[in-house]
Design a protein around this motif. Sequence first.
Motif, PDB file in Angstrom:
ATOM      1  N   UNK A 291       0.869  -1.180   0.000  1.00  0.00           N
ATOM      2  CA  UNK A 291       0.000   0.000   0.000  1.00  0.00           C
ATOM      3  C   UNK A 291       0.901   1.224   0.000  1.00  0.00           C
ATOM      4  N   UNK A 292       0.718   2.097  -1.000  1.00  0.00           N
ATOM      5  CA  UNK A 292       1.590   3.240  -1.198  1.00  0.00           C
ATOM      6  C   UNK A 292       0.786   4.522  -1.272  1.00  0.00           C
ATOM      7  N   UNK A 293       1.426   5.624  -0.887  1.00  0.00           N
ATOM      8  CA  UNK A 293       0.832   6.944  -1.015  1.00  0.00           C
ATOM      9  C   UNK A 293       1.675   7.816  -1.919  1.00  0.00           C
ATOM     10  N   UNK A 294       1.334   9.107  -1.960  1.00  0.00           N
ATOM     11  CA  UNK A 294       2.069  10.090  -2.756  1.00  0.00           C
ATOM     12  C   UNK A 294       2.485  11.242  -1.857  1.00  0.00           C
ATOM     13  N   UNK A 295       3.741  11.688  -1.986  1.00  0.00           N
ATOM     14  CA  UNK A 295       4.207  12.814  -1.194  1.00  0.00           C
ATOM     15  C   UNK A 295       3.892  14.126  -1.903  1.00  0.00           C
ATOM     16  N   UNK A 296       4.359  15.233  -1.360  1.00  0.00           N
ATOM     17  CA  UNK A 296       4.071  16.549  -1.932  1.00  0.00           C
ATOM     18  C   UNK A 296       4.762  16.767  -3.258  1.00  0.00           C
ATOM     19  N   UNK A 562      -2.167  23.434  -0.885  1.00  0.00           N
ATOM     20  CA  UNK A 562      -1.162  23.180   0.155  1.00  0.00           C
ATOM     21  C   UNK A 562      -0.499  21.818   0.029  1.00  0.00           C
ATOM     22  N   UNK A 563      -1.103  20.877  -0.686  1.00  0.00           N
ATOM     23  CA  UNK A 563      -0.501  19.546  -0.793  1.00  0.00           C
ATOM     24  C   UNK A 563       0.827  19.572  -1.538  1.00  0.00           C
ATOM     25  N   UNK A 564       1.063  20.604  -2.357  1.00  0.00           N
ATOM     26  CA  UNK A 564       2.285  20.662  -3.160  1.00  0.00           C
ATOM     27  C   UNK A 564       3.239  21.742  -2.671  1.00  0.00           C
TER      28      UNK A 564
END
Length: 666
Positions: A291-296, A562-564
Amino acid sequence: MSLVVHDPDVVGDVDPEGEARDQVLIEEMLNEWTDEPQFRHDVYPESDGEDNADGPERVHTHIRRGDRHLYPKQTFFSGVAIKEAVVDYALRTGCNLKQYRYDQDKIGFKCVGNDGKEEGVRCEWQVYAASLPNDPMWKIRKFIDKHSCIPNGECEMFKVLHIARLFVDKIRENLEFYMPAKIEELIKEQWKISVTRNQCQAARKKARQWIEKEYDDQFARLRDYAAEILESNPDSHVEVDCLNEEGKDMFNRFYVCFDSLRKTWKDSCRPLLGIDGCFLKNKVKGQLLVALGRDANNKIYPVAWGVVKVENTENWVWFVKNLKEDLGLGDGEGFIMLSDRQKGLIKAVSLELPSIEHRMCVQHIYGNLKKNHGSKTRMKPLLWNLAWAYNEKDYKQHLEKIFYYDTVVFNDIMKTNPMSWCRAFQRRGNYCEDVDNNFTESFNGSLNKAREKPFVAMLETIRRLAMVRIAKRSVESHTHTGSCTPYVALVLSAEHKFASLAKVSTSTNGMYEVRHGLDSQRVCLKSYTCTCQKWQIRGIPCEHAYGVILDKKLAPEDYVCHWFRTSTWKKNYTDGLCPQRGPKFWPETQLPAVFNPQPPEGEKNMTKEDKKRKKGVNESPTKKASKNKKRIMHCGICGTADHNSRGCQKKAKASQSVLQPSQPEP
């Protein structure tokens, strides 16, 4: 002797001789301090209180342990230890040593470098060691450290086991690099000793056997490994699931989610999860689930991983349920999940996370369509353009193009429910425009080498990869000077040309009309919206909004979500994984050996007999058994021996019955 210090401010008689004596005394003290011995922790200390049993002229040696030196009166715990020390000495000197005495309490070695060259000429070097009844320690009783030979690259004592011992650590790290030819080359280069290719092959095989034995022991200590994770990374979630079969604990499933990864994803990552599974390539077969996510910066951020025996609904429900508890997903409302169309996973998500936005991977959909429409080359761009449509109007236009291209392809696409993988129908506010699961495929591809390793070594490689990845990106994020991540600059640079050509008309309330040819869109900088829907889905200004920003000479970074931001990027990589210790220091769970996890039945090492191809029903059992034996031919129709299908009488009778009519023609 007293030291007198004269104060220059005191008026009185000056004693020149006293000053000279004081100066000599100070110089003597400084010399004593300068001659202070250097203390080393790996050198045996010399004690004046020891009995001088070896005579008044005993010479104290300053030889370090394990530095491949030998000296008289050197002690060992066993004869094997002496032999290893002699082999190390041979590696250091390159001399051809040989063992000439093999008694239970006596052992001897000599140099045979000059043997057979000239009659009566032999090297004087010799070592003799023994253990006496009143002294159980092995001690070198005789040592003649004098060589009259010249090393010629031969060493009889340097055998397969010693080669394996030298290269076992290197083979553990990189099996494919240390092939027999490479081992032979390294031995020749480093120790100036010639060995055969067969010796290197056997040594490599022996080292692999040792390594497999180590990994088998580690697998039996799987619960100890889980305890080490919890000790080094407190509050993490580790689960070792075993099934009791015939009194044994058979491995079933494994799951781990580190506390730092869990907290970071919940606090500073977008609410996106990519889930996928891939096959293991070691002797414990199964599936690795990640299970993976994404960073900014829109890069991969590992969240959790696990291993199951088979990819089915039950195991997917177990994995998704653990993710749900660790990440606080609830019923999935406000979160996104990307995956392929695996039936077990779809069922598990619908059961555990009914309100989540479950997007299907377009890459897998295209792969399935290509199986039936491989000759339709234009299908690929039409399908991806449909998936990339940001609004319903573009979606209908691309769908119409597919209909006019091929109705069969159109019908197959409609069966996949394109609204579930098209950007136009994605929920707003998550700022994730992904329509494929390629980032999890990329992560699985980076684990190809790890999946070939034994079970615990594979888990350690994945953990170490995640730890190093976070550490490197922590430096990258904390040294970045811009207000937004490099991903934002990359996206805006691709849109700069189109945005600079746009024509902007100003309205009230921060709204603008942006024209580019016949295309016209409405942009509102206050609400961060554009009628093309691209800005709302992606979180970065679209080409229309970017055109307004350029026209008004504003800062594009002020209109990025704000996520980036770089501040969010730094939060992604503030906390990382804590390094772990090796198996020697793992906590012991104090369970009986019968409860140690065992590999699943049928997944152990296969013997050569198991790997042999099964012969056919009519295939000769003696085929290729011996070159002198004649092959026995069998018929493919009747199955009998000594003839083939061409000369089969049964076939001839059947053909005659077909040719001859049952009744005479009129």
